[in-house]
Design an enzyme around this catalytic site. Structure first.
Site, PDB file in Angstrom:
ATOM      1  N   LEU A   1       0.658  -0.824  -0.361  1.00 47.72           N
ATOM      2  CA  LEU A   1       0.365   0.121  -0.293  1.00 47.72           C
ATOM      3  C   LEU A   1       1.097   1.162  -0.070  1.00 47.72           C
ATOM      4  CD1 LEU A   1      -2.955  -0.517   2.247  1.00 47.72           C
ATOM      5  CD2 LEU A   1      -2.778  -0.289  -0.178  1.00 47.72           C
ATOM      6  N   ASP A   2       0.554   2.441  -0.742  1.00 51.95           N
ATOM      7  CA  ASP A   2       0.987   3.496  -0.986  1.00 51.95           C
ATOM      8  C   ASP A   2       1.396   4.259   0.540  1.00 51.95           C
ATOM      9  OD1 ASP A   2       1.546   2.797  -3.594  1.00 51.95           O
ATOM     10  OD2 ASP A   2      -0.169   4.701  -4.454  1.00 51.95           O
ATOM     11  N   PHE A   3       2.499   4.632   0.963  1.00 50.95           N
ATOM     12  CA  PHE A   3       1.769   5.242   1.869  1.00 50.95           C
ATOM     13  C   PHE A   3       1.182   6.421   2.174  1.00 50.95           C
ATOM     14  CE2 PHE A   3       4.222  10.072   3.628  1.00 50.95           C
ATOM     15  CZ  PHE A   3       3.940   9.762   4.454  1.00 50.95           C
TER      16      PHE A   3
END
Length: 293
Positions: free
Chosen positions: A66-68
């Site tokens: 999952l992206d930051f």
């Protein structure tokens, strides 16, 4: 709206093989940088030190990314065998995911199927971004599919926005962010794909809401509570409901049950497709998860 900390880790599911957490926004999954103290890995080590695997660099094997800036359901394997089973599900595209997002503007069509191919942006100053095929500097674009369903129309901090359910049928980096931007409805708070202009929201409004991994002995399906509700963020003001989220989730589950029943029916035995050396190497690298060796 509290920022991420070591203490505020929310667990959605736990067994001897897996933990699914509700990842906070604006926190990295892991990092080799000494100054990155707040990561999901460090949260897990803080809460479950006995479950960390000393044979890996980070201590935990993350089944996906999952992206930051993205929050929501994130699955972690607690041993190598469990990681291998999860890897096969992702590799064979048998995992079902659904995301919630607030996007800029009014999405006029209730249902959309997006199929823009996505590649790496090689333009100077944008090499950290992805882009759609045809964009100048787009390298190695690959087919991508996203299903979009409108949930609600409303405003965020006075601006017109649409709440949508996003179902990625492929798994390209930044796929949902790029697809939403490509149709003129970037995700609220997406600093990167707004070219650093959408910086007033406290977070990017993208959340991994539903995750289903059809593991043979331990099928996982979890939902991470919807964060885009007025009781949690007063700047979000829904004005008109188009589809009820719970009804859409029921439809997803019904389709999953039908697919699982179909898989359970005996089929004529056929030879399994041969895995390439590249695929085998990718699997081994993924399972090792930055081994200490």
């Amino acid at each position: 709206m509290e920022p991420a900390s070591l203490e505020n880790l929310s667990v959605l599911y736990q067994s001897t093989n897996y933990i699914v957490v509700n990842k906070h926004w604006d926190i990295r999954i892991d990092s080799k940088m000494w100054y990155e103290k707040q990561t999901v890995q460090s949260q897990l080590k803080h809460h479950f030190p006995e479950l960390a695997d000393p044979g890996t660099y980070y201590g935990f094997r993350f089944c996906h990314q999952l992206d930051f800036s993205t929050s929501g359901a994130l699955c972690v394997a607690l041993n190598k065998a469990a990681a291998g089973q999860a890897y096969r599900c992702f590799k064979d595209r048998r995992v079902t995911k659904a995301y919630l997002a607030l996007v800029r503007g009014t999405v006029t069509e209730e249902n959309l199927s997006l199929d823009f191919a996505i590649g790496k942006n090689t333009t100077e100053g944008k090499t950290h971004m992805m882009c759609t095929e045809g964009t100048e500097g787009c390298e190695n674009p690959k087919p991508c599919q996203t299903e979009v369903t409108v949930l609600e129309y409303g405003t965020y901090d006075g601006d017109q926005v649409t709440k949508v359910l996003l179902q990625p049928l492929t798994g390209r980096t930044h796929q949902l962010r790029v697809h939403c931007s490509a149709i003129g409805h970037p995700i609220v708070g997406d600093y990167t794909y707004s070219l650093r202009t959408d910086n007033s929201p406290y977070r990017m409004m993208l959340h991994a809401y539903f995750l289903h991994i059809p593991l043979h002995n331990e099928p996982i399906h979890v939902t991470a509570p919807d964060p885009f509700v007025p009781s949690l963020d007063a700047k979000w003001a829904p004005l008109r409901c188009v589809n009820i989220l719970e009804d859409l989730l029921k439809n997803i589950l019904t389709k999953l049950q039908a697919a699982m029943q179909e898989e359970a029916e005996p089929e004529p035995r056929t030879s399994s497709p041969v895995e390439s050396e590249e695929q085998r190497a990718q699997c081994q690298q993924w399972l090792c998860e930055w081994s200490l060796e």
